[in-house]
Design a protein around this motif. Structure first.
Motif, PDB file in Angstrom:
ATOM      1  N   ASP A   1       0.827  -1.209   0.000  1.00 43.02           N
ATOM      2  CA  ASP A   1       0.000   0.000   0.000  1.00 43.02           C
ATOM      3  C   ASP A   1       0.863   1.260   0.000  1.00 43.02           C
ATOM      4  OD1 ASP A   1      -2.432   1.356  -0.086  1.00 43.02           O
ATOM      5  OD2 ASP A   1      -2.556   1.521   2.096  1.00 43.02           O
TER       6      ASP A   1
ATOM      7  N   SER B   1      -3.643   2.541  -5.479  1.00 44.84           N
ATOM      8  CA  SER B   1      -5.100   2.732  -5.461  1.00 44.84           C
ATOM      9  C   SER B   1      -5.711   1.678  -6.365  1.00 44.84           C
ATOM     10  CB  SER B   1      -5.486   4.130  -5.945  1.00 44.84           C
ATOM     11  OG  SER B   1      -5.388   4.208  -7.357  1.00 44.84           O
ATOM     12  N   ASP B   2      -7.016   1.602  -6.337  1.00 47.85           N
ATOM     13  CA  ASP B   2      -7.728   0.590  -7.125  1.00 47.85           C
ATOM     14  C   ASP B   2      -8.052   1.162  -8.507  1.00 47.85           C
ATOM     15  OD1 ASP B   2      -9.230  -1.379  -8.197  1.00 47.85           O
ATOM     16  OD2 ASP B   2     -10.809  -1.320  -6.679  1.00 47.85           O
TER      17      ASP B   2
ATOM     18  N   THR C   1     -11.325   0.361 -10.429  1.00 45.45           N
ATOM     19  CA  THR C   1     -12.526   1.117 -10.068  1.00 45.45           C
ATOM     20  C   THR C   1     -12.695   2.327 -10.988  1.00 45.45           C
ATOM     21  OG1 THR C   1     -12.560   0.426  -7.765  1.00 45.45           O
ATOM     22  CG2 THR C   1     -13.562   2.545  -8.247  1.00 45.45           C
TER      23      THR C   1
ATOM     24  N   HIS D   1      -6.714  12.151  -3.364  1.00 44.71           N
ATOM     25  CA  HIS D   1      -5.833  11.010  -3.058  1.00 44.71           C
ATOM     26  C   HIS D   1      -4.701  11.458  -2.127  1.00 44.71           C
ATOM     27  CE1 HIS D   1      -3.294   7.445  -3.822  1.00 44.71           C
ATOM     28  NE2 HIS D   1      -2.314   8.316  -3.886  1.00 44.71           N
TER      29      HIS D   1
ATOM     30  N   ARG E   1      -6.170  12.003   1.231  1.00 43.10           N
ATOM     31  CA  ARG E   1      -6.407  10.709   1.887  1.00 43.10           C
ATOM     32  C   ARG E   1      -5.125  10.192   2.532  1.00 43.10           C
ATOM     33  NH1 ARG E   1      -6.076   4.991   0.687  1.00 43.10           N
ATOM     34  NH2 ARG E   1      -5.502   5.091  -1.510  1.00 43.10           N
TER      35      ARG E   1
ATOM     36  N   SER F   1     -15.944   5.815  -3.844  1.00 46.41           N
ATOM     37  CA  SER F   1     -15.414   4.559  -3.299  1.00 46.41           C
ATOM     38  C   SER F   1     -13.912   4.434  -3.553  1.00 46.41           C
ATOM     39  CB  SER F   1     -16.157   3.356  -3.893  1.00 46.41           C
ATOM     40  OG  SER F   1     -15.731   3.102  -5.222  1.00 46.41           O
ATOM     41  N   TRP F   2     -13.442   5.036  -4.647  1.00 49.48           N
ATOM     42  CA  TRP F   2     -12.005   4.965  -4.960  1.00 49.48           C
ATOM     43  C   TRP F   2     -11.174   5.604  -3.854  1.00 49.48           C
ATOM     44  CZ3 TRP F   2      -8.274   8.772  -6.624  1.00 49.48           C
ATOM     45  CH2 TRP F   2      -7.089   8.232  -7.142  1.00 49.48           C
TER      46      TRP F   2
ATOM     47  N   GLN G   1     -11.777   5.466  -0.681  1.00 49.80           N
ATOM     48  CA  GLN G   1     -11.806   4.669   0.549  1.00 49.80           C
ATOM     49  C   GLN G   1     -12.200   5.512   1.751  1.00 49.80           C
ATOM     50  OE1 GLN G   1      -8.278   2.244   1.018  1.00 49.80           O
ATOM     51  NE2 GLN G   1      -8.100   1.928  -1.186  1.00 49.80           N
TER      52      GLN G   1
ATOM     53  N   TRP H   1     -15.783   8.064   3.083  1.00 46.72           N
ATOM     54  CA  TRP H   1     -17.198   7.997   3.476  1.00 46.72           C
ATOM     55  C   TRP H   1     -17.974   8.668   2.368  1.00 46.72           C
ATOM     56  CZ3 TRP H   1     -21.120  11.449   4.135  1.00 46.72           C
ATOM     57  CH2 TRP H   1     -22.172  11.145   5.025  1.00 46.72           C
TER      58      TRP H   1
ATOM     59  N   GLN I   1     -10.443  11.760   7.106  1.00 49.09           N
ATOM     60  CA  GLN I   1     -10.650  11.064   5.843  1.00 49.09           C
ATOM     61  C   GLN I   1     -11.493  11.941   4.927  1.00 49.09           C
ATOM     62  OE1 GLN I   1     -13.033   7.485   6.254  1.00 49.09           O
ATOM     63  NE2 GLN I   1     -14.455   8.445   7.696  1.00 49.09           N
TER      64      GLN I   1
END
Lengths: 518, 518
Positions: A109, A114-115, A118, B85, B88, B121-122, B124, B126, B153
């Motif tokens: 990580d 990141s994903d 998605t 990102h 985050r 959702s990417w 991660q 809320w 977050q």
């Protein structure tokens, strides 16, 4: 033995992809290093991923084949998403190569993890994560095939760095294209019956029906049946001007579109979807089909639109010819620039075969009428509503068609999303002339603030729609990126500078000072 | 009766959110219209969503409370994702308000329609989609609470336009903050045993342990136990300079980090994660923990880091004081700018309490040593590796702390991602001084091309890492955005211009021409 990166590039080339727009990072360094071994692949550096993806969109709208993008992990793809959204709405084929961390590195990580899949899913296209060096060549060939499937879509290959750097890559096996479906005779006969019924019918066209061959067939149908033809509001590529049948576009504003469609009994869709309002508004309809009108789909966007319209013309208009637009020479207007006269200047001096990347927004409301009788040209429009498309699309169009002039009609607010596209125009010495329409406002939002019925007039509200304080100097910005630029305030100066820019090699920017719509 | 938009803004204010960075569109017009009725909310226009989200990140790293963003549907959020990102990874609280189509409009799949929740959702974090005007106020209060839960977050409220424009909105009920957990005595005792065991121990710190109170406690622990202290590679906010304990940061390059950690028997993590390589490289380790070393976590990032380190200091260092950095006055160097001397200039002239937004990348490798003895300052770093953070973070920091100087150290390639942040600096008359480090290259990628073991040297490969042809003129670009700018080529000129910029109100940009690292 070739490594994975080399196999990726060669698989792209073998699949017909000749250009890669890129903004690489560390995880893409083996791809970058492998480029020199494949002379058939042109690599174009863009300084932001929104330029990369918009350029790939513009390229394919002109070249009719996909370009590749090279993007750096999830954040790089994220930066490119807005223009990929526009490309999705244009049904443009785009092949994204998104570098990712090495396979064994994911579990740590690291900061850029990141994903990515998605983000691919958000585009509703085709996404695959490469799992081995041996198979990555096939992944790429499959991606190119997927991108051109149907009307075109976004295909994304997520490419872990270790798969790039490991030896053992091979070029994928060619995938035969899936033929696009022509509607069966029953569908064509039903639509023919509607068109010849004498009822008031509107034909709404998109996709290949907005290019010259499609437009000629549609014109024959209209001449034979008396149907009214409208072009969808934001076509991906609309051919128009002298020698091409000219049809109005459906209005952006719901009120305008409803007026155009009023009284329609039958609405025939050819390569487009049923018309809807761009935004919702209190107490206004979202669905623009008039009450009681019947909707008929001749052919879906994904199917063979040109084949369908040609078949329909054969059935209902075998004896009819198309009506094409005459060349109408217009004089260059004079005086301070207005919303009405700047477009007349464009109509007066537009060279034959120009490709227009149109992100003029409210400033361009009168453009279609003013350029109707200009020499034949192609217009690329803002298909998905995500601003910042115009300059990157111009980059891609110019690379696809180096012998054609490209004219970017660009509003000020939208230009700033992807302004570094100017640098790529300079580096690649592209024949792009940008008319930067500076009205110091998000003028479209001033209009929308009124249209949504919001109470307005407050100082804070208006300041959020205002691009003055300070005024921007796009001449300075353009020169800073290496593109020669000049500011004009009159129609005659715009004509002089446009003519000069079209005559000279390389990019130019003309900052046109115009009043806002409101 | 108040509408939904009004309830949203009032709920933000009631939850302690005082600033909204925005780039609105049609679906946000009711939010915009409602702003003037809520004087407690400051609205700051940014000309690209990457500036909006980066500014919200910078604001919260200084203000210790979240800002709101105002974003326009999926593409607007997509444009803001890269800096979200980074936020985050910094554990910064951010509250996104993403306008969406009216609820009844979704099914028409209008051009700007997309699945915004997928983008949420990417991150991660809320995400909640508002479903009624009556409950949207509570959604917003819940979002602010979620954003500050744990270490912070990204919290996103998707706000359909009809929920904004409908009457019946109410302010949500306050949500009491969840207290952050302090580790129990057993955990603290175990770490204390490790630290006092005599084995070679390294303490790696992040989160609140990199701010002055945490640093003082850590210094006492180190003085008491002989442990070595390192700061994580990219801290969200690092206090340093005279009067603050000074610790080295763990190196960005894996080789450097491995050298720093060599021989470590115990690694104690305080508000940070176990160290990993930023990227993977062929035949190099991803996990940077030395072979055989034991890793101990005193406190997770999400828990009460300052409480934990204070408790640990109480246990092992009750009799010890902290060692703080002395003020070291340095002379301004002279001569042509180099990678070594430009940072010395910064160290020589830095005002007390400056906030540094550091995106100098390779150009700033020698910055920490050169500013160690400067007056106390705070450094905000590129936490998530997504470039284009520096200028927006500087905007947010300056709005959070109008009385403190903000210094943006910005490399050229990264600057272009969000260059329009300069305009917001001008509009808001922010005290931001940008040193634009122009080396005409993606210098870090030249280094990485070698490090990944890629064969290099080809013309195409090198052209993708080169920002000359044409050289950019950042003075022109900056002036075009309304920020006064000057170019310097010598250390003495940089010192003169920096001193002038710090002394004058409002933004300035100094383009420093420096050689690339490679």
């Amino acid at each position: 033995m070739t490594n994975g990166a080399n196999a990726v590039i060669n698989s792209l080339v073998e699949s017909g992809v000749q250009v890669c727009f890129g903004n690489p990072g560390t995880s893409e360094m083996h791809f970058v290093a492998a480029l020199d071994a494949v002379p058939q692949m042109r690599a174009v550096l863009c300084l932001f991923e929104g330029v990369v993806t918009g350029a790939a969109d513009g390229y394919a709208r002109v070249a009719d084949r996909p370009a590749a993008t090279l993007l750096h992990l999830g954040p790089g793809m994220a930066n490119g998403l807005a223009n990929l959204h526009n490309a999705r709405r244009a049904h443009t084929p785009v092949v994204n190569i998104v570098g990712d961390h090495a396979t064994h590195h994911h579990r740590y990580d690291a900061p850029l993890e990141s994903d990515i899949a998605t983000l691919g899913s958000w585009l509703q296209g085709w996404t695959r994560t490469a799992t081995s060096t041996e198979t990555v060549g096939q992944d790429v060939v499959d991606a190119v095939a997927a991108s051109t499937d149907g009307a075109g879509q976004i295909a994304t290959v997520i490419l872990p760095a270790d798969i790039s750097w490991t030896s053992g890559g091979t070029v994928g096996t060619a995938v035969p294209p899936v033929p696009r479906v022509v509607p069966d005779g029953q569908v064509i006969a039903e639509v023919a019956d509607v068109l010849t019924s004498g009822a008031k019918t509107v034909i709404l066209i998109g996709a290949d029906a907005t290019r010259v061959d499609g437009l000629l067939a549609v014109s024959r149908i209209a001449n034979a049946t008396g149907a009214t033809v409208l072009v969808e509001t934001f076509p991906a590529a609309l051919d128009r001007g002298a020698g091409v049948p000219g049809f109005d576009r459906l209005g952006y504003l719901a009120e305008a579109a409803q007026a155009q469609l009023e009284g329609t009994e039958h609405l025939v869709l050819i390569g487009t979807r049923s018309p809807v309002s761009f935004f919702a508004y209190p107490d206004k309809a979202s669905d623009l089909v008039p009450e009681g009108a019947q909707v008929h789909t001749l052919v879906d966007i994904r199917d063979d639109v040109l084949g369908a319209v040609t078949a329909l013309a054969g059935k209902v208009a075998a004896e009819h010819t198309a009506t094409v637009q005459d060349r109408v020479e217009v004089d260059v207007p004079t005086g301070d620039l207005t919303l009405a006269n700047w477009v007349q200047v464009v109509g007066a001096v537009l060279p034959e075969n120009t490709i227009i990347s149109d992100e003029a927004n409210t400033s361009g409301l009168m453009l279609p009428a003013a350029t109707a009788g200009a020499p034949r040209h192609r217009v690329l429009t803002l298909t998905g509503g995500a601003i910042g498309q115009g300059l990157p699309v111009a980059v891609g169009a110019a690379i696809a068609a180096p012998d054609r002039p490209v004219l970017a009609l660009q509003s000020d607010g939208s230009a700033l999303y992807t302004i570094s596209a100017l640098w790529t125009m300079a580096r690649e010495n592209l024949n792009v002339t940008t008319v930067l329409l500076n009205n110091s406002a998000y003028a479209i939002l001033r209009m929308e603030l009124q249209r949504v019925g919001a109470q307005s007039g407050g100082e804070k509200a208006n300041s959020l729609l205002d691009l003055s304080r300070p005024d921007m100097d796009f001449v300075a910005i353009s020169q800073g990126f290496g593109v020669p630029a000049v500011r004009v305030t009159t129609a005659e100066a715009l004509a002089t500078e446009l003519t000069r820019a079209f005559a000279e090699e390389g990019p130019h920017l003309i900052e046109a000072m115009i009043p806002p719509l409101l």
